[in-house]
Design an enzyme around this catalytic site. Sequence first.
Site, PDB file in Angstrom:
ATOM      1  CB  CYS A   1      -0.905   0.007   1.226  1.00  8.19           C
ATOM      2  SG  CYS A   1      -1.608  -1.592   1.556  1.00  8.19           S
TER       3      CYS A   1
ATOM      4  CG  HIS B   1      -2.365   4.271   4.770  1.00 12.56           C
ATOM      5  ND1 HIS B   1      -2.071   4.209   3.435  1.00 12.56           N
ATOM      6  CD2 HIS B   1      -2.508   2.983   5.188  1.00 12.56           C
ATOM      7  CE1 HIS B   1      -2.028   2.935   3.053  1.00 12.56           C
ATOM      8  NE2 HIS B   1      -2.296   2.181   4.091  1.00 12.56           N
TER       9      HIS B   1
ATOM     10  CD  GLU C   1      -3.205   7.720   8.653  1.00 14.33           C
ATOM     11  OE1 GLU C   1      -4.071   6.868   8.355  1.00 14.33           O
ATOM     12  OE2 GLU C   1      -2.691   8.478   7.806  1.00 14.33           O
TER      13      GLU C   1
ATOM     14  CE  LYS D   1      -5.723   3.880   1.122  1.00 18.04           C
ATOM     15  NZ  LYS D   1      -4.856   4.943   1.698  1.00 18.04           N
TER      16      LYS D   1
ATOM     17  CG  HIS E   1      -6.285   0.623   0.027  1.00 17.31           C
ATOM     18  ND1 HIS E   1      -5.186   0.975  -0.721  1.00 17.31           N
ATOM     19  CD2 HIS E   1      -5.808   0.248   1.243  1.00 17.31           C
ATOM     20  CE1 HIS E   1      -4.089   0.817   0.017  1.00 17.31           C
ATOM     21  NE2 HIS E   1      -4.441   0.379   1.201  1.00 17.31           N
TER      22      HIS E   1
ATOM     23  CG  PHE F   1      -0.821  -5.324   4.695  1.00 14.36           C
ATOM     24  CD1 PHE F   1      -1.332  -4.657   5.789  1.00 14.36           C
ATOM     25  CD2 PHE F   1      -1.640  -6.209   4.008  1.00 14.36           C
ATOM     26  CE1 PHE F   1      -2.639  -4.853   6.197  1.00 14.36           C
ATOM     27  CE2 PHE F   1      -2.947  -6.413   4.408  1.00 14.36           C
ATOM     28  CZ  PHE F   1      -3.452  -5.740   5.500  1.00 14.36           C
TER      29      PHE F   1
END
Lengths: 86, 406
Positions: free
Chosen positions: B166, B298, B309, B330, B335, B394
């Site tokens: 990501c 994110h 976050e 997003k 995403h 990830f």
Amino acid sequence: MNVKDKVFEIIAEQAVLEPSDVTMDSTLDDLGIDSLGLVESIFAIEEAFDISIPFNANEPSESDFDISSVASIVAGIEKLIAEQHD
Amino acid sequence: MAQGMKRVVITGAGTINAIGHNVAETLEGFREGRCGIGPLDFPDVERLSIRIGGQVRGYDAEARFNRQQLALYDRFTQFTLLAVREAVAQSGLSFDGELAARSGVVLGNSGGGMTTLDANYRSVYEEGKNRVHPFVVPKLMNNAAASHVSMEFNLKGPSFTVSTACASSNHAMSQAFQMVHGGMAPVMVTGGSESMLCFGGVKAWEGLRVMSKDACRPFSANRNGMVQGEGAAVFVFEDYDHAKKRGAEILAEVVGFAMSSDAADIVMPSKNGAARAIRGAMMDARINPEEVGYINAHGTGTAANDKTECAAVADVFGAHADRLMISSTKSMHGHLIGGTGAVELLACVMALRDGVIAPTIGYEEPDPECALDVVPNEAREARVEVALSNAFAFGGLNAVLALRKV
């Protein structure tokens, strides 16, 4: 459709030409078919005739399949159909 | 700025994603808070438990590419090329001579030609075919898009693909920034793309149990997971002097970046890793935390990411965390995994250039663990001097970019 007409159709599509632009004497070079176009044509021919073509792109001249002209390709396919469709 | 270092500016942008087929449509979508997420449409979708996504709709590949191109271009490559065409056209650049020899393309991507892989696995496993199209490998390789961009635009300098899940796009754009900043290349084409919306792609994600069945609601207390999107976004990063000399329009300046690794867990994010990347980007860019007006989060909409976050942002900014705005787009485009940071950078450019902050849509209930100004549901007008874009992948690989208004 006979083998010759079908091969003309496949090769013409690959070369972005009309089947009438292809002749038995044409070479793949004449028709502007490069190495990727050749493997794509072989794939299409295998699919169309349900045959397996012995062709290795690393050594085309060593393969037991003559690609020097459209005529040799058609002859090679006819032979493979006879061998593989018994 | 260190001596000899070049300032880096953005002189072109392009995109195709679930809310727009170009930058203008996408920014309009951001301003309207338009949701591009809807029912997925592809073979075997009825066998999935997750059936929503941010698919690119109304897209006619045959109108954009010829037959030979389509035989070689996976969907992720098609999206990339469309975005690059738009970005390069806006920049007004054409690459030849010395400029071509030194300019390159660095793109982010995670899944490669997933739809190509999926279709061909189906054909050999399910349909029992023993023969696949000869271009399967050149179509599915992760660098296919970067390579086709280099060919179409005559980019002969450093080109490669970065794959950090990501964060791929942010890592890619960081590399491109560094190359221009350090004087290695006068121009770099950079961004990322992804197209994993096919049966096998979504089935794999289902397995992790982190996907939402109904909506992407970042920071909302009732959030229940991420929603995948697809598409691409690409930018032209250019040496400021080079851009200035030719009178190019400058969209924003890229002032710094940082990367960090959690070195902790393959899927769970770390507050500390995120905080180090955010802090590092500000140090690299020599900006004070108080200058940051907007952060594109994110913001995946998972329980774990959003609270981690927000905690990282609170840690880094202290009292200023309550004054800055942070939103997750997003919620609108989904995403895009390896392409997501690139699409999201458009929201940063819009904030700096147009003074409009893209909202976090689908926001329904405040979450005390995400108690920041997440610009809920409606875009907002605000003057912003500096914006950050977060990506926390990830595998614990983080990359944050810093942009300044020009």
